[in-house]
Design a protein around this motif. Structure first.
Motif, short mmCIF file in Angstrom:
data_model
loop_
_atom_site.label_atom_id
_atom_site.label_comp_id
_atom_site.label_asym_id
_atom_site.label_seq_id
_atom_site.Cartn_x
_atom_site.Cartn_y
_atom_site.Cartn_z
N ILE A 79 0.83 -1.20 0.00
CA ILE A 79 0.00 0.00 0.00
C ILE A 79 0.87 1.25 0.00
CG2 ILE A 79 -1.66 1.32 1.36
CD1 ILE A 79 -2.86 -1.38 2.25
N ALA A 80 1.96 1.24 0.79
CA ALA A 80 2.87 2.39 0.81
C ALA A 80 3.45 2.65 -0.58
CB ALA A 80 3.99 2.15 1.82
N CYS A 81 3.83 1.57 -1.26
CA CYS A 81 4.39 1.72 -2.61
C CYS A 81 3.32 2.17 -3.61
CB CYS A 81 5.00 0.40 -3.08
SG CYS A 81 6.67 0.17 -2.45
N LEU A 82 2.10 1.69 -3.44
CA LEU A 82 1.03 2.09 -4.34
C LEU A 82 0.74 3.59 -4.23
CD1 LEU A 82 -1.48 -0.88 -4.02
CD2 LEU A 82 -0.28 -0.15 -6.09
N ILE A 83 0.78 4.11 -3.01
CA ILE A 83 0.56 5.54 -2.82
C ILE A 83 1.67 6.33 -3.51
CG2 ILE A 83 0.48 7.39 -1.10
CD1 ILE A 83 -0.81 5.33 0.81
N ALA A 84 2.91 5.89 -3.28
CA ALA A 84 4.04 6.57 -3.93
C ALA A 84 3.97 6.45 -5.44
CB ALA A 84 5.36 5.98 -3.41
N MET A 85 3.64 5.24 -5.92
CA MET A 85 3.59 5.02 -7.36
C MET A 85 2.44 5.77 -8.00
SD MET A 85 6.09 3.31 -8.59
CE MET A 85 5.40 2.74 -10.15
N GLY A 86 1.37 6.01 -7.24
CA GLY A 86 0.26 6.79 -7.78
C GLY A 86 0.72 8.17 -8.21
N ALA A 87 1.53 8.81 -7.36
CA ALA A 87 2.07 10.13 -7.71
C ALA A 87 2.99 10.05 -8.92
CB ALA A 87 2.81 10.72 -6.51
N VAL A 88 3.82 9.01 -8.96
CA VAL A 88 4.76 8.85 -10.08
C VAL A 88 4.00 8.61 -11.39
CG1 VAL A 88 6.63 7.43 -11.01
CG2 VAL A 88 6.61 8.03 -8.58
N VAL A 89 2.98 7.77 -11.34
CA VAL A 89 2.19 7.47 -12.55
C VAL A 89 1.54 8.74 -13.10
CG1 VAL A 89 0.11 6.31 -13.38
CG2 VAL A 89 1.79 5.04 -12.04
N LEU A 90 0.99 9.57 -12.22
CA LEU A 90 0.37 10.81 -12.68
C LEU A 90 1.40 11.72 -13.34
CD1 LEU A 90 -2.07 11.54 -9.72
CD2 LEU A 90 -2.65 10.69 -12.00
N CYS A 91 2.60 11.80 -12.76
CA CYS A 91 3.65 12.62 -13.36
C CYS A 91 4.09 12.06 -14.71
CB CYS A 91 4.84 12.72 -12.40
SG CYS A 91 4.52 13.67 -10.90
N PHE A 92 4.24 10.74 -14.79
CA PHE A 92 4.59 10.11 -16.05
C PHE A 92 3.50 10.36 -17.10
CE2 PHE A 92 8.11 8.10 -14.16
CZ PHE A 92 8.83 7.41 -15.12
N SER A 93 2.24 10.34 -16.67
CA SER A 93 1.14 10.54 -17.60
C SER A 93 1.20 11.92 -18.23
CB SER A 93 -0.20 10.34 -16.88
OG SER A 93 -0.35 9.03 -16.41
N GLU A 94 1.43 12.93 -17.39
CA GLU A 94 1.50 14.29 -17.94
C GLU A 94 2.75 14.49 -18.78
OE1 GLU A 94 1.16 18.97 -16.79
OE2 GLU A 94 -0.14 17.45 -15.94
N ALA A 95 3.90 14.06 -18.27
CA ALA A 95 5.14 14.24 -19.04
C ALA A 95 5.09 13.46 -20.35
CB ALA A 95 6.33 13.79 -18.20
N GLY A 96 4.53 12.24 -20.30
CA GLY A 96 4.44 11.42 -21.51
C GLY A 96 3.49 11.98 -22.54
N SER A 97 2.48 12.73 -22.10
CA SER A 97 1.56 13.36 -23.06
C SER A 97 2.19 14.60 -23.71
CB SER A 97 0.25 13.75 -22.37
OG SER A 97 0.43 14.86 -21.50
N ARG A 98 3.25 15.12 -23.08
CA ARG A 98 3.91 16.31 -23.61
C ARG A 98 5.12 15.97 -24.48
NH1 ARG A 98 2.37 21.07 -21.23
NH2 ARG A 98 0.80 20.83 -19.58
N ILE A 99 5.84 14.92 -24.11
CA ILE A 99 7.02 14.50 -24.86
C ILE A 99 6.86 13.03 -25.20
CG2 ILE A 99 9.52 14.21 -24.82
CD1 ILE A 99 8.78 17.09 -24.75
N SER A 100 6.59 12.73 -26.45
CA SER A 100 6.40 11.34 -26.87
C SER A 100 7.49 10.98 -27.87
CB SER A 100 5.02 11.15 -27.51
OG SER A 100 4.84 9.82 -27.90
N THR A 101 8.52 10.30 -27.37
CA THR A 101 9.67 10.01 -28.20
C THR A 101 10.33 8.72 -27.74
OG1 THR A 101 11.82 10.84 -28.97
CG2 THR A 101 11.19 11.38 -26.72
N SER A 102 11.13 8.10 -28.61
CA SER A 102 11.88 6.92 -28.22
C SER A 102 12.79 7.27 -27.05
CB SER A 102 12.73 6.43 -29.40
OG SER A 102 11.91 5.97 -30.45
N GLY A 103 12.79 6.40 -26.05
CA GLY A 103 13.55 6.65 -24.84
C GLY A 103 12.66 6.98 -23.66
N GLY A 104 11.41 7.40 -23.91
CA GLY A 104 10.46 7.64 -22.82
C GLY A 104 10.97 8.66 -21.82
N PRO A 105 11.18 8.25 -20.55
CA PRO A 105 11.63 9.18 -19.51
C PRO A 105 12.92 9.90 -19.87
CG PRO A 105 10.91 7.12 -18.53
CD PRO A 105 10.93 6.90 -20.01
N TYR A 106 13.77 9.24 -20.63
CA TYR A 106 14.98 9.91 -21.12
C TYR A 106 14.61 11.18 -21.87
CZ TYR A 106 18.59 10.56 -24.80
OH TYR A 106 19.49 11.07 -25.69
#
Length: 443
Positions: free
Chosen positions: A60-87
């Motif tokens: 549950i602790a990890c799910l709460i932390a990962m929830g925040a990370v997933v939301l950040c990835f969702s927004e960043a990924g919608s803005r920059i869509s390129t090979s390498g992803g988070p890179y």
């Protein structure tokens, strides 16, 4: 920092020759397949032995932390869509050096996990068929599994996505069997004779790191974002859909396994199979088969995403140009996939699952930290390369919470592991300074 139009041209140039073929279902399936790999079948036992009755709270602790990370990835990924992803996210927000560091962390984590899961799949197959534990046979099986997954991904991203989509549906069937049969048994009053008790020397921090390993993986398919159709909509939808369902699945499985098997769970090599075996021994076989199948197909998602980081590096002039070439017929980065295959084989033949899993998890935490920060920077600069991006309310607060959680995650590790991670970060910066393309001097 480049303007949005300049950045869009740069990102599209990096992905030149690739085909945007994956939609929401295929991309969500790739994410699900990457996350639901070895962990779901093997880690419930390690979680129980590390944290005892508090193991579900670690999830549950990890799910709460990962929830925040997933939301950040969702927004960043919608803005920059390129090979390498988070890179690509980190590079667009903080520049090429930190982008390179993020890419190294992404690829290193993926290749370490690939080696570890190839080992786990082979060892589990050996538990069912003892002749497979013979050294030569075991090594052949490891190389063969990795070679098949590499070959499928070289033949074409569309084929790989279709295979992963259907395989993901198939591999969750044993998990559904576990949930349904286990849930019915609990409803009928089936309980372990010796329940899990509190462990005096419980290592909750270790359990959190293990839970983190079970929940990571979304970043690897995101490295194939240059091959996603309508990325501004597809990336966030696929991420939120996949990770939301996975979180519920993991907590439910841990609770059912602990209640059915009790104290025996802490010492089991195949915890889900053994838990159902307490109801009927014949139920062990489908769970063992499902575990092996899940691990093998997980490797398919790893080979779909991780080699694209090497491909992106090469396209940017940070690795040999051959790794940035696309196969003339199959339109895939075949040399990058082959190099990833060779590293995964080397790690699998020389390491153990647990060692590789811990190192893989620690490499991911600073990558998630940087990706969370990138979401805020990209929003503040109004950067979006393809289509209207996702704009989540409160993203600075969400990102700050995610960054804090990742810092705590690293702090839970042993000092020698933290030192090794620091060495990777410093080494990545030095490697960038050596390999970065030089700007010609003006005459």
């Amino acid at each position: 920092m480049a303007t949005t139009p300049e950045l869009a041209v740069e990102q599209q140039g990096r992905d030149h020759g690739l085909v945007r073929a994956m939609g929401v279902f295929a991309f969500a399936a790739a994410i699900t397949n990457e996350v639901v790999g070895a962990g779901i079948y093997t880690l419930p036992a390690k979680m129980a032995s590390s944290a005892g009755t508090t193991a579900p709270y670690a999830y549950i602790a990890c799910l709460i932390a990962m929830g925040a990370v997933v939301l950040c990835f969702s927004e960043a990924g919608s803005r920059i869509s390129t090979s390498g992803g988070p890179y690509g996210y980190v590079e667009a927000a903080f520049g090429k050096m930190l982008g390179f560091v993020a890419g190294v962390l992404l690829w290193l984590s993926a290749v370490l996990a690939a080696g570890g899961i190839a080992v786990a799949a082979t060892d589990m197959a050996g538990a069912a068929f003892p002749f497979l534990v013979q050294p030569v046979v075991r090594e052949i099986l490891i190389v063969g599994l990795l070679a098949i997954m590499a070959g499928i991904n070289i033949v074409g991203v569309d084929l790989a996505a279709k295979v992963l989509g259907w395989a993901t549906m198939i591999k969750v069937l044993p998990l559904i069997l576990f949930l349904v049969v286990g849930g019915i048994a609990l409803a009928m009053g089936h309980r372990a004779e010796a329940p899990i008790t509190h462990i005096p020397n419980a290592n909750f921090g270790h359990a959190v790191i293990l839970a983190m390993f079970a929940l990571t993986g979304m970043e690897t398919p995101l490295a194939a974002s240059g091959e996603v159709r309508d990325p501004a909509r597809t990336v966030p939808r696929a991420l939120i859909l996949a990770m939301g369902l996975i979180g519920l699945l993991y907590v439910a499985i841990q609770l059912i396994a602990a209640t059915l098997f009790g104290a025996g769970l802490m010492h089991s090599a195949a915890p889900l199979a053994d838990a159902l075996g307490t109801i009927d021994p014949r139920l062990r076989a489908p769970l063992l088969a499902g575990a092996c199948f899940s691990m093998v197909i997980w490797l398919g998602s790893d080979f779909l995403g991780a080699p694209r980081v090497l491909f992106a590096f090469a396209r940017d002039g940070l690795l040999p140009a051959a790794l940035g070439k696309v196969h003339p017929r199959w339109r895939t980065p075949h040399w990058a996939i082959l190099v990833h295959f060779l590293f995964a084989v080397a790690l699998a033949l020389t390491g153990t699952f647990e060692q590789l899993a811990i190192l893989s998890t620690l490499a991911i935490a600073p990558l998630y930290f940087l990706a969370c920060a990138s979401a805020v920077i990209l929003r503040s600069r109004g950067i979006a390369t393809l289509g209207k991006p996702l704009s989540l309310p409160g993203i600075p607060v969400i990102a700050g919470f995610g960054m804090l959680c990742m810092a705590i995650m690293v702090a839970l590790a042993d000092w020698n592991e933290i030192g090794a991670l620091a060495g990777v970060l410093v080494g990545s910066c030095l490697l960038y300074l050596v390999m970065r393309p030089r700007t010609p001097k003006q005459s």
